[in-house]
Design a protein around this motif. Structure first.
Motif, PDB file in Angstrom:
ATOM      1  N   ALA A 373       0.822  -1.220   0.000  1.00 18.15           N
ATOM      2  CA  ALA A 373       0.000   0.000   0.000  1.00 18.15           C
ATOM      3  C   ALA A 373       0.854   1.268   0.000  1.00 18.15           C
ATOM      4  CB  ALA A 373      -0.926  -0.002   1.204  1.00 18.15           C
ATOM      5  N   GLY A 374       2.161   1.104   0.048  1.00 16.06           N
ATOM      6  CA  GLY A 374       3.049   2.258  -0.015  1.00 16.06           C
ATOM      7  C   GLY A 374       3.566   2.752   1.319  1.00 16.06           C
ATOM      8  N   LEU A 375       3.207   2.067   2.407  1.00 14.89           N
ATOM      9  CA  LEU A 375       3.720   2.447   3.722  1.00 14.89           C
ATOM     10  C   LEU A 375       5.173   1.980   3.845  1.00 14.89           C
ATOM     11  CD1 LEU A 375       0.651   1.516   5.916  1.00 14.89           C
ATOM     12  CD2 LEU A 375       1.354   3.802   5.211  1.00 14.89           C
ATOM     13  N   GLY A 376       5.972   2.712   4.548  1.00 20.15           N
ATOM     14  CA  GLY A 376       7.374   2.360   4.700  1.00 20.15           C
ATOM     15  C   GLY A 376       7.576   1.231   5.700  1.00 20.15           C
ATOM     16  N   TYR A 377       8.772   0.645   5.655  1.00 22.58           N
ATOM     17  CA  TYR A 377       9.075  -0.429   6.593  1.00 22.58           C
ATOM     18  C   TYR A 377       9.027   0.065   8.036  1.00 22.58           C
ATOM     19  CZ  TYR A 377      10.619  -3.206   2.595  1.00 22.58           C
ATOM     20  OH  TYR A 377      10.661  -3.909   1.421  1.00 22.58           O
ATOM     21  N   ASP A 378       9.280   1.368   8.249  1.00 25.75           N
ATOM     22  CA  ASP A 378       9.258   1.887   9.615  1.00 25.75           C
ATOM     23  C   ASP A 378       7.844   2.017  10.170  1.00 25.75           C
ATOM     24  OD1 ASP A 378       8.618   3.903   7.877  1.00 25.75           O
ATOM     25  OD2 ASP A 378       9.720   5.468   8.937  1.00 25.75           O
ATOM     26  N   ALA A 379       6.820   1.782   9.334  1.00 24.89           N
ATOM     27  CA  ALA A 379       5.442   1.771   9.829  1.00 24.89           C
ATOM     28  C   ALA A 379       5.065   0.417  10.433  1.00 24.89           C
ATOM     29  CB  ALA A 379       4.468   2.115   8.698  1.00 24.89           C
ATOM     30  N   LEU A 380       5.804  -0.605  10.095  1.00 24.81           N
ATOM     31  CA  LEU A 380       5.470  -1.957  10.566  1.00 24.81           C
ATOM     32  C   LEU A 380       5.511  -2.076  12.093  1.00 24.81           C
ATOM     33  CD1 LEU A 380       7.365  -4.119   7.895  1.00 24.81           C
ATOM     34  CD2 LEU A 380       4.967  -3.411   7.906  1.00 24.81           C
ATOM     35  N   PRO A 381       6.498  -1.475  12.786  1.00 23.08           N
ATOM     36  CA  PRO A 381       6.487  -1.580  14.252  1.00 23.08           C
ATOM     37  C   PRO A 381       5.232  -1.016  14.899  1.00 23.08           C
ATOM     38  CG  PRO A 381       8.623  -0.811  13.489  1.00 23.08           C
ATOM     39  CD  PRO A 381       7.703  -0.788  12.308  1.00 23.08           C
ATOM     40  N   LEU A 382       4.616   0.010  14.284  1.00 24.00           N
ATOM     41  CA  LEU A 382       3.394   0.572  14.860  1.00 24.00           C
ATOM     42  C   LEU A 382       2.242  -0.413  14.767  1.00 24.00           C
ATOM     43  CD1 LEU A 382       3.540   4.280  13.598  1.00 24.00           C
ATOM     44  CD2 LEU A 382       4.148   3.358  15.857  1.00 24.00           C
ATOM     45  N   ALA A 383       2.155  -1.142  13.652  1.00 24.97           N
ATOM     46  CA  ALA A 383       1.121  -2.179  13.526  1.00 24.97           C
ATOM     47  C   ALA A 383       1.357  -3.270  14.560  1.00 24.97           C
ATOM     48  CB  ALA A 383       1.128  -2.755  12.113  1.00 24.97           C
ATOM     49  N   SER A 384       2.618  -3.649  14.755  1.00 24.86           N
ATOM     50  CA  SER A 384       2.945  -4.649  15.773  1.00 24.86           C
ATOM     51  C   SER A 384       2.559  -4.163  17.163  1.00 24.86           C
ATOM     52  CB  SER A 384       4.441  -4.970  15.732  1.00 24.86           C
ATOM     53  OG  SER A 384       4.796  -5.639  14.541  1.00 24.86           O
ATOM     54  N   ALA A 385       2.816  -2.885  17.446  1.00 27.94           N
ATOM     55  CA  ALA A 385       2.466  -2.326  18.753  1.00 27.94           C
ATOM     56  C   ALA A 385       0.958  -2.350  18.977  1.00 27.94           C
ATOM     57  CB  ALA A 385       3.000  -0.903  18.874  1.00 27.94           C
ATOM     58  N   ALA A 386       0.193  -2.047  17.934  1.00 18.54           N
ATOM     59  CA  ALA A 386      -1.271  -2.082  18.053  1.00 18.54           C
ATOM     60  C   ALA A 386      -1.760  -3.488  18.373  1.00 18.54           C
ATOM     61  CB  ALA A 386      -1.902  -1.577  16.755  1.00 18.54           C
TER      62      ALA A 386
END
Length: 408
Positions: A373-386
């Protein structure tokens, strides 16, 4: 007519007999631990090789990440299926055959000429994953000395921990030096060694009656059991959203060279080992408060990874802490599942492998969707945190249900 009485067996004789059998028991447990190492290296070994595999197979990194999802789904469906099919089989023979599946499956992965055939080989290999751990744990307890059953079972899972400490980094080094297929060849060779050791050193198990799966299935659908299983799913999901794509994050965001990735994976694996040991003690201390505290700590660490992803020095520390809390949850969640699954512990042990790998599949898939979807790899930790915070909420609900049950 009288018969001569059998000579009395002295305690010293029994002790000497157990001491003579100890080396063989040790070799049997080492065989099971090697099998666990092979499974861990085969499942997680591609984490550090995704960019290389994607380039060689002509697919995107998110598509390569779905190889993790495919394997996990194979475990999800294979664990209960083989639990039923092998319920009356002799355990040593079953483990020997399962080790041969790992040998053939990883060899097929190494030789697969296309992405589609590689996915099929991963699925085939994964079918035996859950059954090996479920049957291996029962057999380990069976051959252990009295009072040492838990330690024997822990020896089985040591192999999985060592796979994350040494297997994944070494697989990355081998794959980078000789091509990703060579990593699968090494795992296949180790699986063949596992099969040989099981055949030579693992004793034949005692006969066992048929398992009444219908009764156990009814016990598994109670709300406390389902909540405990959901903790396993959410913990695994929170891990694999990020872990699946850890190599491209470390290279593309942190700025490390590909040759430095194995060192960070070693740090992560070291944290997992420390967490695995500490988590067991926390579970014996206060189970549910420990689970809730670890999920809260996980969320905080993952936010830290998002904020400091571009700082190599800070990332070293965060990788260590992340590994500690992730594997610190393993024993407490397992204990929670056992505690809530009265009347279904055998099946619950196997189904928990499916629950963990369902989270594995979902986490890898969610990460792939976010990247696509175009999100960066640095967005993945936020999904993990959620996901970690969601698990914290589930744990709070489960603990509150315990309080109501004790009062009611």
């Amino acid at each position: 007519m009288t018969h001569p009485s059998a000579p009395a067996v002295r305690p010293a004789d029994l002790t000497q007999a157990r001491d003579r059998a100890a080396p063989r028991v040790g070799l049997a447990l080492a065989s099971l631990s090697l099998g666990s190492f092979v499974i861990g290296a085969g499942e997680f070994g591609i984490m550090g090789l995704l960019p290389t595999m994607a380039s060689d197979l002509g697919v995107s990194i998110p598509q390569a990440g779905l190889l993790v999802t495919g394997y996990a789904l194979g475990v999800v469906f294979g664990a209960p299926l083989l639990a039923v099919l092998t319920s009356r089989w002799e355990r040593r023979r079953t483990l020997f055959l399962l080790a041969l599946v790992f040998f053939a499956g990883n060899l097929a992965c190494a030789l697969a000429p296309t992405y589609t055939l590689l996915m099929a080989a991963r699925l085939f290999t994964a079918l035996a994953h859950g059954a090996f751990f479920g049957i291996g744990a029962v057999l380990a307890a069976e051959i252990a000395r009295p009072g040492k059953e838990a330690q024997a079972i822990s020896m089985l899972f040591v192999g999985m921990t060592l796979a994350n400490v040494f297997g994944v980094p070494l697989g990355t080094v081998i794959g980078q030096a000789f091509g990703w297929r060579s990593a699968f060849l090494v795992v296949s060779a180790l699986a063949a060694a596992t099969a040989a050791m099981i055949y030579l050193f693992v004793p034949v198990s005692r006969p066992r009656p048929g398992v009444r799966f219908a009764e156990e299935l009814r016990a598994l659908v109670r709300p406390p059991v389902l909540l405990a299983m959901s903790l396993s799913v959410l913990a695994s999901s929170a891990l694999f959203v990020l872990y699946t794509y850890i190599a491209p994050l470390l290279v593309g965001v942190t700025g490390l060279a590909e040759t430095s990735v194995p060192y960070l994976l070693f740090v992560l694996g070291t944290g997992m080992t420390i967490g695995n040991l500490a988590g067991a003690k926390l579970a014996d201390w206060k189970l549910m408060p420990s689970i809730m505290g670890l999920f809260a700590a996980m969320a905080a660490i993952l936010v830290g990874i998002h904020v400091f992803a571009s700082s190599p020095v800070v990332m070293v520390a965060l990788m260590l802490l992340w590994g500690m809390v992730v594997f610190g949850l393993t024993s407490p969640i397992q204990m929670r599942i056992v505690a809530t699954s009265q009347g279904a512990r055998n099946l619950a042990s196997t189904i928990n492998q499916s629950a963990f790998n369902l989270g594995n599949a979902f986490g890898a898939w969610l990460g792939a969707m976010m990247i696509s979807a175009g999100l960066g790899y640095d967005a993945l930790p936020l999904a993990s945190a959620a996901l970690a915070l969601s698990a914290l909420g589930v744990a709070a609900v489960s603990w509150r249900m315990d309080g109501r049950a004790s009062r009611g």
